[in-house]
Design a protein around this motif. Structure first.
Motif, PDB file in Angstrom:
ATOM      1  N   LEU A 161      -5.157 -24.089  -4.124  1.00 30.25           N
ATOM      2  CA  LEU A 161      -4.432 -24.125  -5.392  1.00 30.25           C
ATOM      3  C   LEU A 161      -2.974 -24.502  -5.167  1.00 30.25           C
ATOM      4  O   LEU A 161      -2.423 -25.386  -5.835  1.00 30.25           O
ATOM      5  CB  LEU A 161      -4.526 -22.733  -6.053  1.00 30.25           C
ATOM      6  CG  LEU A 161      -4.050 -22.647  -7.479  1.00 30.25           C
ATOM      7  CD1 LEU A 161      -5.050 -23.320  -8.400  1.00 30.25           C
ATOM      8  CD2 LEU A 161      -3.860 -21.195  -7.882  1.00 30.25           C
ATOM      9  N   LEU A 162      -2.349 -23.834  -4.187  1.00 30.47           N
ATOM     10  CA  LEU A 162      -0.943 -24.123  -3.888  1.00 30.47           C
ATOM     11  C   LEU A 162      -0.794 -25.561  -3.401  1.00 30.47           C
ATOM     12  O   LEU A 162       0.127 -26.277  -3.804  1.00 30.47           O
ATOM     13  CB  LEU A 162      -0.419 -23.151  -2.824  1.00 30.47           C
ATOM     14  CG  LEU A 162      -0.196 -21.711  -3.282  1.00 30.47           C
ATOM     15  CD1 LEU A 162       0.181 -20.838  -2.104  1.00 30.47           C
ATOM     16  CD2 LEU A 162       0.894 -21.665  -4.340  1.00 30.47           C
ATOM     17  N   SER A 171       0.198 -31.822  -3.915  1.00 33.04           N
ATOM     18  CA  SER A 171      -0.455 -33.015  -4.450  1.00 33.04           C
ATOM     19  C   SER A 171       0.173 -33.499  -5.752  1.00 33.04           C
ATOM     20  O   SER A 171       0.454 -34.668  -5.925  1.00 33.04           O
ATOM     21  CB  SER A 171      -1.929 -32.704  -4.703  1.00 33.04           C
ATOM     22  OG  SER A 171      -2.709 -33.348  -3.752  1.00 33.04           O
ATOM     23  N   VAL A 172       0.387 -32.533  -6.668  1.00 35.79           N
ATOM     24  CA  VAL A 172       0.860 -32.926  -7.996  1.00 35.79           C
ATOM     25  C   VAL A 172       2.374 -32.998  -8.044  1.00 35.79           C
ATOM     26  O   VAL A 172       2.955 -33.998  -8.427  1.00 35.79           O
ATOM     27  CB  VAL A 172       0.325 -31.943  -9.062  1.00 35.79           C
ATOM     28  CG1 VAL A 172       0.902 -32.281 -10.426  1.00 35.79           C
ATOM     29  CG2 VAL A 172      -1.193 -31.976  -9.077  1.00 35.79           C
ATOM     30  N   ALA A 173       3.049 -31.886  -7.622  1.00 29.81           N
ATOM     31  CA  ALA A 173       4.494 -31.831  -7.788  1.00 29.81           C
ATOM     32  C   ALA A 173       5.246 -32.477  -6.619  1.00 29.81           C
ATOM     33  O   ALA A 173       6.440 -32.772  -6.738  1.00 29.81           O
ATOM     34  CB  ALA A 173       4.925 -30.374  -7.942  1.00 29.81           C
ATOM     35  N   PHE A 202      -2.673 -28.036  -4.056  1.00 27.63           N
ATOM     36  CA  PHE A 202      -2.881 -28.977  -5.163  1.00 27.63           C
ATOM     37  C   PHE A 202      -1.655 -29.047  -6.069  1.00 27.63           C
ATOM     38  O   PHE A 202      -1.130 -30.122  -6.346  1.00 27.63           O
ATOM     39  CB  PHE A 202      -4.112 -28.555  -5.963  1.00 27.63           C
ATOM     40  CG  PHE A 202      -4.366 -29.417  -7.155  1.00 27.63           C
ATOM     41  CD1 PHE A 202      -4.821 -30.723  -6.996  1.00 27.63           C
ATOM     42  CD2 PHE A 202      -4.138 -28.935  -8.437  1.00 27.63           C
ATOM     43  CE1 PHE A 202      -5.054 -31.527  -8.097  1.00 27.63           C
ATOM     44  CE2 PHE A 202      -4.354 -29.735  -9.538  1.00 27.63           C
ATOM     45  CZ  PHE A 202      -4.820 -31.041  -9.362  1.00 27.63           C
ATOM     46  N   VAL A 203      -1.171 -27.867  -6.491  1.00 24.23           N
ATOM     47  CA  VAL A 203      -0.075 -27.841  -7.467  1.00 24.23           C
ATOM     48  C   VAL A 203       1.244 -28.274  -6.852  1.00 24.23           C
ATOM     49  O   VAL A 203       1.933 -29.153  -7.362  1.00 24.23           O
ATOM     50  CB  VAL A 203       0.057 -26.435  -8.097  1.00 24.23           C
ATOM     51  CG1 VAL A 203       1.280 -26.379  -8.999  1.00 24.23           C
ATOM     52  CG2 VAL A 203      -1.202 -26.092  -8.869  1.00 24.23           C
ATOM     53  N   LEU A 204       1.609 -27.648  -5.717  1.00 20.86           N
ATOM     54  CA  LEU A 204       2.951 -27.874  -5.178  1.00 20.86           C
ATOM     55  C   LEU A 204       3.046 -29.087  -4.255  1.00 20.86           C
ATOM     56  O   LEU A 204       4.124 -29.623  -4.040  1.00 20.86           O
ATOM     57  CB  LEU A 204       3.438 -26.629  -4.434  1.00 20.86           C
ATOM     58  CG  LEU A 204       3.712 -25.431  -5.349  1.00 20.86           C
ATOM     59  CD1 LEU A 204       4.096 -24.210  -4.548  1.00 20.86           C
ATOM     60  CD2 LEU A 204       4.807 -25.771  -6.358  1.00 20.86           C
TER      61      LEU A 204
END
Lengths: 330, 316
Positions: free
Chosen positions: A154-155, A161-163, A157-159
Motif C-alpha cells: 500500500l505504501l 508509484s503514484v505520488a 503504491f501510494v507514496l
C-alpha cells in the motif's frame, strides 16, 4: 547467583548445539541440486558440465558422506568460517552476510526501538483516557493485524508509484556508487524510509495494545486498590502500574531485538531492500546451503543472546526474580 | 459519637439493573468501640465496609449518609474522599497478602504513599518504626520486598501502614480469613491493642467468622441480604440472640466437646435471595422456620432493650 548463571549458560550451549545441528541438516533436506543451479547460469557443453559439476561438488565438499560434512561444518564453524556462498560465488558467506546485516540493522533497530517506545507511551495514555482508548485501540488493532506485505504494498503504491515521493525499491539508487557523499546518504535515507514506516506502524500497534491491556490489568491489581484506599493520588497509582506493566513488555522487546538479525523477510522482499530477510529468499532460490546455514546461525546466536540479556535484565529490574535466586529456589 | 451511618443504600450497577447490596442500613459506632459486622457471603457486609472508605467505580451510593465525628463523609465524591482516606478513615483490605506493590521495597513504597499525602516521611518514620516493633516486626522489613515476607508479616505491615496516621475509623475486611488459627488470634489481638492504645478510635471488623468477633468485638451487627437484621452487644448476640437468622447462625457454630460424627452440624437450609429483585417483606422469610403471614410486610428495626436492635416480627 553464580550457580544460576552457570546453569543458564549450560542450557544455552545445549540449545546452541541442537539448533546448529538442525541448521546444518534442514537445508540438506531441500530437494534439488545446488551445483546444478549454479552451473545452469553458464552456457556449458554437456562434457564440460560433467567435469565442472564434479569439481564444484568436490570444492563444496558435497560428495563426502554426511557425517563427514557435519564434522567439517563444526570444524570450520569453530574457525569462524561459514564456507563459500553458492549464490554469490566466490564470496565467502560471512562477507555476504556482513553486507546485508548493515542494511537490516539500520532498518530494524530503529523500527523496533522507536515503535516500542511510542507504542508503550500511547498505550499507557490510552489506558486512562476514554476518548483516546476509543480511537487508538481500534486503530492499533487494525495496525497490528495488518500483514507487513500488505501495508508495504500500500505504501509503495501510494507514496512511490503514484505520488513519487519515495523510491520504490532497493537499498540505494542503482545509479550511484557507494561513497560517503551527501547524495549517497540521501539516497540511502529515502530508500530506507518506506520499509521503516511499514515495520514501525505494525510494531507500534502491537506494543500499544499490549501496554494498554497490561496497564488496565495492573490498575485493577490489589496493590492499586490498596493505594487508592490510602488516598494515594492517581499519579502514583499509575506510576506503579506503568512500572510493573513494563516488565512483560521488556521481555517482548528483548525477544524481538534478538530476531532482528533475521531481518524482516516480507518487508525487505517487497521493497527489494538488500537486508538479511531478502538474502534468505536469494539463498533459498539458489539452494545455497551455506548461505542459508550462515543466516540461520546468525539468527540462532541473536535469539540466544537476546534471551540471555532478558535473563540478566530481569534479574536487575524485577526483585521477584532476584529474590528467587538468592533463596536458591530457581 | 464517632461514626453514624444513616439509611445507607449502596448498589452495584449491572446490565440487568442495580443490585442493592446494602439496603437502608443505619447504625452507629461509638468512640473506642469495636463493632463486628457478620453475615454469610454476599450479605453486603464487605460492600458496606468498603463503601465507607473506597466506593468502587462499580458501586453507587443511592441514599443515606455517613457522619464521622460530626462531619459527613463525601462517599460518592472520589476526590473529596481522598482528604479523609488514610488520615480519617482507613481500610485493611481482604487481600493483605497482595496489597503491597511487589516491585517496590516496602519502605520506599510507604515513603512514596506518605509523601503523596503531603506528609514528610521523616516526620512519621520514627513512629512507623516504633509500631513495626510493637507488632513484632524488625524495622529492616522496610528495606525488603513484599515477597521476602511471610503472609502474616505482610498482614502486619499492612495493618501498621493503614493505621499509621491514627484514623478515627478503621475498617478491617476479613483480615483473619486467610490466616491459620494462631495467627488469627494474634491479628485479633492487634485490633484490640490498636484501640486500647488510642491509635484507632473506632473499628469495624467484617467477618463471616463469629468466633473472631467473640474475641475482639464489643458489639455485633448481623446483616442478611443487604439488610441489618440484628445489632447488640457481643455477649447478647451470642447468648440471647432474638432474630431467627442470628439464632440459626449461632447454632451452626461447632461447640467444644461435641462429637459431630454423631451430631450433624445444623447449618441453615436454602440460599439468600437474589438482590437484583429482592422479595418484599422480610428477606429471610423463605428460610425462616418461624415465618408466617405477617412476614410479608417488612419488619422495622426495633430496639428491644437498650442497645439491642432486631428487625423481626417474631422477636417482640
Amino acid at each position: 547467583m553464580r550457580r544460576y548463571f552457570a546453569r543458564k549458560l549450560l542450557t544455552y550451549f545445549l540449545t546452541f548445539f541442537v539448533a546448529v545441528t538442525l541448521d546444518w541438516g534442514i537445508p540438506r533436506l531441500m530437494p534439488g541440486d545446488p551445483i546444478a543451479g549454479l552451473l545452469s547460469k553458464f552456457q556449458l557443453q554437456p562434457s564440460s558440465y560433467a567435469v565442472l559439476h564434479s569439481s564444484y561438488t568436490r570444492a563444496f565438499n558435497l560428495g563426502e558422506p554426511l557425517w563427514r560434512q557435519y564434522l567439517d561444518f563444526w570444524r570450520a564453524l569453530l574457525h569462524g568460517s561459514l564456507g563459500t556462498s553458492i549464490y554469490a560465488y566466490p564470496d565467502p558467506v560471512t562477507t555476504v552476510i556482513r553486507h546485508a546485516v548493515v542494511f537490516t540493522l539500520a532498518l530494524l533497530l530503529p523500527a523496533t526501538v522507536l515503535s516500542y517506545l511510542a507504542g508503550n507511551k500511547v498505550g499507557a495514555i490510552a489506558a486512562r483516557r476514554k476518548l483516546l482508548d476509543d480511537t487508538v485501540l481500534p486503530f492499533s488493532y487494525v495496525l497490528t493485524a495488518t500483514p507487513y506485505q500488505w501495508l508495504a504494498l500500500l505504501l509503495a503504491f501510494v507514496l512511490a508509484s503514484v505520488a513519487h515521493v519515495f523510491p520504490i525499491s532497493g537499498g540505494f539508487s542503482y545509479s550511484l556508487v557507494p561513497t560517503l557523499s551527501w547524495a549517497f546518504l540521501w539516497s540511502l535515507l529515502t530508500h530506507w524510509f518506506l520499509p521503516f514506516v511499514t515495520l514501525f506502524l505494525v510494531g507500534f500497534g502491537g506494543w500499544a495494545i499490549g501496554m494498554r491491556n497490561l496497564i488496565i490489568y495492573e490498575l485493577d491489581a490489589d496493590y492499586a486498590h490498596f493505594l487508592e484506599s490510602l488516598g494515594a493520588p492517581r499519579r502514583l497509582v499509575r506510576k506503579y502500574a506503568y512500572k510493573n506493566a513494563r516488565l512483560p513488555q521488556l521481555t517482548g522487546l528483548a525477544l524481538s531485538l534478538g530476531t532482528i538479525v533475521g531481518g524482516a523477510v516480507v518487508t525487505e522482499i517487497v521493497f527489494n531492500y538488500p537486508g538479511i530477510g531478502w538474502l534468505v529468499l536469494q539463498a533459498i532460490n539458489s539452494e545455497d546451503f551455506f548461505l542459508l546455514q550462515g543466516i540461520f546461525l546468525f539468527i540462532i546466536v541473536g535469539v540466544l543472546l537476546a534471551n540471555f540479556v532478558v535473563d540478566v535484565v530481569y534479574v536487575l529490574v524485577d526483585p521477584r526474580t532476584r529474590i528467587g535466586l538468592q533463596e536458591g529456589t530457581r | 459519637m464517632s461514626l453514624d451511618v444513616q439509611n445507607l443504600v449502596v448498589a452495584y450497577r449491572t446490565l440487568r439493573g442495580d443490585v442493592r447490596a446494602v439496603d437502608d442500613v443505619s447504625f452507629s459506632v461509638a468512640d473506642g468501640e469495636i463493632m463486628g459486622l457478620a453475615g454469610e457471603s454476599g450479605c453486603g457486609k464487605s460492600t458496606l465496609g468498603n463503601s465507607l472508605v473506597r466506593l468502587d467505580r462499580t458501586m453507587r451510593c443511592l441514599g443515606g449518609r455517613a457522619l464521622l465525628d460530626g462531619t459527613e463523609l463525601p462517599l460518592s465524591d472520589w476526590d473529596a474522599m481522598d482528604d479523609f482516606r488514610f488520615k480519617k478513615v482507613s481500610l485493611v483490605p481482604q487481600y493483605s497478602m497482595s496489597a503491597l506493590n511487589p516491585t517496590r521495597r516496602i519502605g520506599k513504597m510507604i515513603s512514596e504513599v506518605v509523601r503523596s499525602r503531603k506528609i514528610r516521611y521523616k516526620d512519621v518514620l520514627p513512629e512507623l518504626e516504633r509500631r513495626l516493633r510493637l507488632v513484632g516486626l524488625p524495622t529492616d522489613v522496610l528495606a525488603k520486598y513484599p515477597i521476602e515476607l511471610s503472609g502474616g508479616m505482610k498482614q502486619r505491615v499492612v495493618m501498621v501502614l493503614t493505621t499509621l496516621l491514627d484514623p478515627s475509623l478503621l475498617v478491617a475486611d476479613e483480615v483473619t480469613s486467610a490466616l491459620d488459627v494462631s495467627t488469627q488470634r494474634a491479628v485479633g489481638g492487634m485490633l484490640v491493642e490498636l484501640r486500647d492504645m488510642g491509635i484507632v478510635t473506632s473499628t469495624i471488623v467484617i467477618t463471616h467468622d463469629l468466633s473472631v468477633l467473640v474475641q475482639v468485638a464489643d458489639s455485633v451487627v448481623v446483616m442478611y441480604a443487604g439488610k441489618l437484621v440484628e445489632r447488640a452487644p457481643t455477649a447478647t448476640v451470642v447468648d440471647a440472640p432474638r432474630h431467627p437468622y442470628t439464632k440459626l447462625l449461632i447454632a451452626s457454630l461447632p461447640e467444644v466437646g461435641v462429637r459431630y460424627a454423631e451430631h450433624v452440624l445444623a447449618g441453615i437450609p436454602g440460599h439468600p435471595p437474589s438482590l437484583l429483585d429482592p422479595p418484599k417483606g422480610c428477606r429471610f422469610a423463605d428460610r425462616c422456620p418461624l415465618a408466617s403471614a405477617e412476614c410479608a410486610v417488612e419488619p422495622p428495626l426495633v430496639e428491644l432493650e437498650s442497645g439491642h436492635f432486631v428487625a423481626c416480627w417474631k422477636a417482640s
